[in-house]
Design an enzyme around this catalytic site. Structure first.
Site, PDB file in Angstrom:
ATOM      1  N   GLY A   1       0.782  -1.233   0.000  1.00 35.15           N
ATOM      2  CA  GLY A   1       0.000   0.000   0.000  1.00 35.15           C
ATOM      3  C   GLY A   1       0.813   1.281   0.000  1.00 35.15           C
ATOM      4  N   VAL A   2       2.126   1.188   0.145  1.00 37.12           N
ATOM      5  CA  VAL A   2       2.982   2.380   0.134  1.00 37.12           C
ATOM      6  C   VAL A   2       3.097   2.907  -1.299  1.00 37.12           C
ATOM      7  CG1 VAL A   2       5.380   3.171   0.456  1.00 37.12           C
ATOM      8  CG2 VAL A   2       4.271   1.769   2.208  1.00 37.12           C
TER       9      VAL A   2
ATOM     10  N   PRO B   1       7.002   7.025  -6.133  1.00 38.53           N
ATOM     11  CA  PRO B   1       6.990   7.775  -7.388  1.00 38.53           C
ATOM     12  C   PRO B   1       7.409   6.889  -8.557  1.00 38.53           C
ATOM     13  CG  PRO B   1       7.980   9.106  -5.654  1.00 38.53           C
ATOM     14  CD  PRO B   1       7.786   7.726  -5.082  1.00 38.53           C
ATOM     15  N   ALA B   2       6.832   7.135  -9.735  1.00 36.79           N
ATOM     16  CA  ALA B   2       7.096   6.288 -10.902  1.00 36.79           C
ATOM     17  C   ALA B   2       8.514   6.461 -11.431  1.00 36.79           C
ATOM     18  CB  ALA B   2       6.081   6.596 -12.007  1.00 36.79           C
TER      19      ALA B   2
ATOM     20  N   GLY C   1      12.533   7.945 -10.254  1.00 39.03           N
ATOM     21  CA  GLY C   1      13.421   8.466  -9.228  1.00 39.03           C
ATOM     22  C   GLY C   1      14.781   8.762  -9.824  1.00 39.03           C
ATOM     23  N   LEU C   2      15.634   9.383  -9.037  1.00 39.19           N
ATOM     24  CA  LEU C   2      17.007   9.636  -9.458  1.00 39.19           C
ATOM     25  C   LEU C   2      17.909   8.566  -8.879  1.00 39.19           C
ATOM     26  CD1 LEU C   2      19.042  11.740 -10.802  1.00 39.19           C
ATOM     27  CD2 LEU C   2      19.516  12.420  -8.440  1.00 39.19           C
TER      28      LEU C   2
ATOM     29  N   ASP D   1      17.320   7.053  -5.129  1.00 38.61           N
ATOM     30  CA  ASP D   1      17.797   5.686  -4.897  1.00 38.61           C
ATOM     31  C   ASP D   1      19.311   5.703  -4.732  1.00 38.61           C
ATOM     32  OD1 ASP D   1      17.611   2.572  -5.266  1.00 38.61           O
ATOM     33  OD2 ASP D   1      19.145   3.237  -6.679  1.00 38.61           O
TER      34      ASP D   1
ATOM     35  N   TYR E   1      27.553   2.481  -2.658  1.00 39.67           N
ATOM     36  CA  TYR E   1      27.862   3.593  -3.560  1.00 39.67           C
ATOM     37  C   TYR E   1      28.802   4.607  -2.908  1.00 39.67           C
ATOM     38  CZ  TYR E   1      23.768   2.094  -6.340  1.00 39.67           C
ATOM     39  OH  TYR E   1      22.854   1.385  -7.076  1.00 39.67           O
TER      40      TYR E   1
ATOM     41  N   LYS F   1      20.310   0.479  -0.077  1.00 35.45           N
ATOM     42  CA  LYS F   1      20.526  -0.962  -0.184  1.00 35.45           C
ATOM     43  C   LYS F   1      21.602  -1.423   0.788  1.00 35.45           C
ATOM     44  CE  LYS F   1      19.956  -0.266  -5.166  1.00 35.45           C
ATOM     45  NZ  LYS F   1      20.302   1.174  -5.138  1.00 35.45           N
TER      46      LYS F   1
ATOM     47  N   HIS G   1      21.079  -5.634  -1.773  1.00 33.54           N
ATOM     48  CA  HIS G   1      21.683  -5.192  -3.027  1.00 33.54           C
ATOM     49  C   HIS G   1      21.903  -6.334  -4.029  1.00 33.54           C
ATOM     50  CE1 HIS G   1      24.401  -1.731  -4.586  1.00 33.54           C
ATOM     51  NE2 HIS G   1      23.980  -2.444  -5.600  1.00 33.54           N
TER      52      HIS G   1
END
Length: 292
Positions: free
Chosen positions: A10-11, A14-15, A17-18, A44, A49, A74, A107
């Site tokens: 249910g969360v 956004p379609a 992301g960066l 993300d 990273y 991740k 990851h």
């Protein structure tokens, strides 16, 4: 076109992301701030990273309310295991400067030590139950890894972040996602990974994609991102250039025809650009993740 996707718990995500994979820390702050000012509301990142701290700083410098930003990171394989992953959450949250994460995922599968992968996922389940994260998932899990995970854990992953672009579509894996209501989240959605080898066929130069783009007055990247969205795939394109970041976001006011979608579907080569998930071992890919 809807600008968000509802996860299986249910969360709302956004379609688009960066993504900040391979974005140097020094450039991450400005890229994140530029994206949020453009209208992005999903960032993300990943412990591996090395730029979580700068992602947090970019959010704070953007002028956008951090509460409005969907934040995903991740856990790296070096921190797999139940207790290790609980501590990895603290490391990531500390660097990002938050108490709660919107989406926390593993990851990679660790096929050579899958019991550690299971322990790590059970830690994610604990963090979810405790309200420290709003949704949990995985990345780069192939059908066998997903099946094993589903058999040994309680919470169905909300997402599986995998390599998807017109030249590598992983259709069988996507079908498994649909069966379990797992969202396909595409890394390298515009095929940036196809540019890494000099002899490689680059998705940005694909005549089919360029011809479709010309019809719509759009770039190859915009066509590819639109193709993903029309398949219900969430995308995290990466760029550090403000003009590219803005261009990638400008995909909600046009639509590909069914024939155009089919033309892009037909470009699948089955050739993976990233490492084979079966090849991931602690010996070859393990590295310590610094404390917060």
């Amino acid at each position: 076109m809807t600008t968000s996707i509802t996860l299986n718990n249910g969360v709302e995500l956004p379609a688009i992301g960066l993504g900040v994979f391979q974005t140097p820390p020094a450039e991450t702050v400005d890229a994140v701030a530029a994206a949020l000012r453009t209208g992005y509301r999903h960032i993300d990142t990943a412990a591996a990273y090395g730029n979580e701290r700068e992602v947090g700083q970019g959010i704070r410098e953007s002028g956008v309310d951090p509460a409005d930003v969907f934040l995903e990171t991740k856990i790296w394989i070096s921190d797999y295991g139940y207790d290790e992953t609980l501590h990895a959450f603290d490391k990531s949250a500390g660097k990002l400067g938050v108490d709660q994460l919107d989406l926390l995922i593993l990851h990679q599968p660790l096929p050579s030590a899958f019991e550690r992968t299971i322990g790590a996922y059970r830690a994610l389940e604990k963090l979810l139950a405790d309200g420290r994260v709003r949704a949990i998932g995985v990345s780069n899990f192939m059908p066998a890894h997903l099946t094993q995970l589903l058999e040994q854990t309680e919470v169905v992953p909300a997402v599986n972040q995998i390599e998807v672009h017109p030249y590598f579509q992983q259709k069988d894996l996507q079908e498994l996602h649909r069966e379990h209501r797992i969202l396909t989240q595409a890394w390298s959605p515009i095929g940036g990974i196809t540019s890494y080898r000099e002899s490689a066929r680059r998705s940005f130069d694909e005549p089919v994609i360029l011809a479709i783009g010309e019809k719509h007055g759009r770039s190859a990247a915009q066509v590819m991102l639109r193709w993903h969205l029309q398949h219900g795939i969430q995308v995290i394109p990466k760029s550090t250039k403000p003009e590219r970041i803005a261009e990638n976001f400008d995909i909600f006011d046009f639509e590909l025809t069914a024939d155009e979608v089919a033309q892009i579907d037909a470009l699948d080569t089955g050739a993976r650009g990233g490492p084979d998930p079966e090849s991931i071992t602690l010996e070859t890919y393990g590295r310590p993740i610094p404390e917060a």
